[in-house]
Design a protein around this motif. Structure first.
Motif, PDB file in Angstrom:
ATOM      1  N   MET A  96     -12.854 -17.846  10.246  1.00 63.10           N
ATOM      2  CA  MET A  96     -12.859 -16.534  10.880  1.00 63.10           C
ATOM      3  C   MET A  96     -11.952 -15.629  10.057  1.00 63.10           C
ATOM      4  N   LYS A  97     -12.516 -14.521   9.592  1.00 65.31           N
ATOM      5  CA  LYS A  97     -11.760 -13.565   8.786  1.00 65.31           C
ATOM      6  C   LYS A  97     -11.953 -12.182   9.382  1.00 65.31           C
ATOM      7  N   ASP A  98     -10.858 -11.536   9.755  1.00 63.59           N
ATOM      8  CA  ASP A  98     -10.925 -10.242  10.420  1.00 63.59           C
ATOM      9  C   ASP A  98      -9.777  -9.348   9.976  1.00 63.59           C
ATOM     10  N   VAL A 111      -9.439  -6.527  16.910  1.00 59.79           N
ATOM     11  CA  VAL A 111     -10.193  -6.608  15.664  1.00 59.79           C
ATOM     12  C   VAL A 111     -10.732  -5.221  15.363  1.00 59.79           C
ATOM     13  N   ASP A 113     -12.581  -2.465  12.205  1.00 59.23           N
ATOM     14  CA  ASP A 113     -13.571  -2.552  11.128  1.00 59.23           C
ATOM     15  C   ASP A 113     -13.161  -1.902   9.826  1.00 59.23           C
ATOM     16  N   GLU A 121      -4.933  -8.374   7.435  1.00 59.91           N
ATOM     17  CA  GLU A 121      -6.004  -9.364   7.351  1.00 59.91           C
ATOM     18  C   GLU A 121      -5.596 -10.646   8.060  1.00 59.91           C
ATOM     19  N   GLN A 153      -9.048 -13.558  17.639  1.00 57.89           N
ATOM     20  CA  GLN A 153     -10.193 -13.841  16.778  1.00 57.89           C
ATOM     21  C   GLN A 153     -11.274 -14.617  17.529  1.00 57.89           C
ATOM     22  N   SER A 156     -12.879 -12.195  20.182  1.00 56.39           N
ATOM     23  CA  SER A 156     -13.753 -11.164  19.606  1.00 56.39           C
ATOM     24  C   SER A 156     -15.153 -11.700  19.349  1.00 56.39           C
ATOM     25  N   ARG A 157     -15.302 -13.019  19.343  1.00 55.47           N
ATOM     26  CA  ARG A 157     -16.609 -13.662  19.159  1.00 55.47           C
ATOM     27  C   ARG A 157     -17.147 -14.194  20.494  1.00 55.47           C
TER      28      ARG A 157
END
Length: 212
Positions: A96-98, A111, A113, A121, A153, A156-157
């Motif tokens: 997971m990269k946000d 999170v 954009d 990061e 993280q 957010s999913r």
């Protein structure tokens, strides 16, 4: 206090859930105060776990070691691993990269954009340990140490952690997040310290053979 390792320079201990990593306005007993009492010396906080999160933490016994320990924990070969239980299912393993922004006034991370002031990061890897109809259990390797990183993280999913009302869980459970492994090079002796301590929780009822 559960002391896992101690020498003249530092102490590694288990932080119970609900105990702050350092003194805070609540006035509750915190890890710095408790360890100072237990070890009979000054204690310096060099990293943090959220108050509702339990797990392995290291503290320095003097300011010089504190600076070196901060660098050791930031080195590429430092390892911070967690276990967490969350609602939902995901791929067996992944990253997971946000980009995360922490609102200090609300003490909540988001999170976002795009890069802007205050945005950092965040990167982690995970692998599933088990799952059922409602929840899953994962092992998480943290590559960056952002505020509430694992919690936000996953949430957010649409995978909120069990017990995490701040990020979407609708239950009354304790937060199912625990730092079970901390590994780094001793900042003074150079000795490799690799501390593993599994939590006592129905969520995390597995043994070391299932992890390593």
């Amino acid at each position: 206090m559960k002391i896992l390792y101690e020498d003249n320079f530092l102490v590694i201990a288990k932080k119970p859930q609900g105990v702050p990593s350092q003194p805070d306005p609540s006035g509750r007993d915190d890890m710095v105060t408790l360890l100072s009492r237990e070890c009979g010396c000054g204690i310096f906080c060099v990293h943090r776990l959220d108050t509702p999160t339990g797990g392995v933490m290291v503290y320095a016994k003097d300011s010089k070691t504190a600076g070196r320990l901060t660098a050791a924990l930031s080195a590429e070969n430092a390892v911070k691993e967690y276990v967490c239980a969350f609602y939902g299912k995901c791929e067996k393993e992944g990253s997971m990269k946000d980009l995360l922004f922490h609102d200090k006034r609300k003490n909540k991370a988001y999170v976002v954009d795009r890069q802007r002031s205050g945005v950092k990061e965040a990167l982690l890897d995970y692998s599933l340990l088990s799952s059922n109809k409602e929840t899953s259990l994962a092992r998480v390797t943290l590559h960056t140490g952002r505020t509430h990183q694992i919690r936000v993280q996953f949430a957010s999913r649409h995978l909120p952690l069990v017990g995490d009302g701040k990020y979407g869980a609708k239950d009354n459970m304790p937060l199912a997040l625990y730092c079970f492994r901390l590994a780094f090079d001793h900042p003074v002796t150079g000795k490799r310290l690799d501390t593993v301590f599994l939590p006592e929780s129905p969520w995390f009822s597995f043994n070391l053979d299932e992890i390593f």
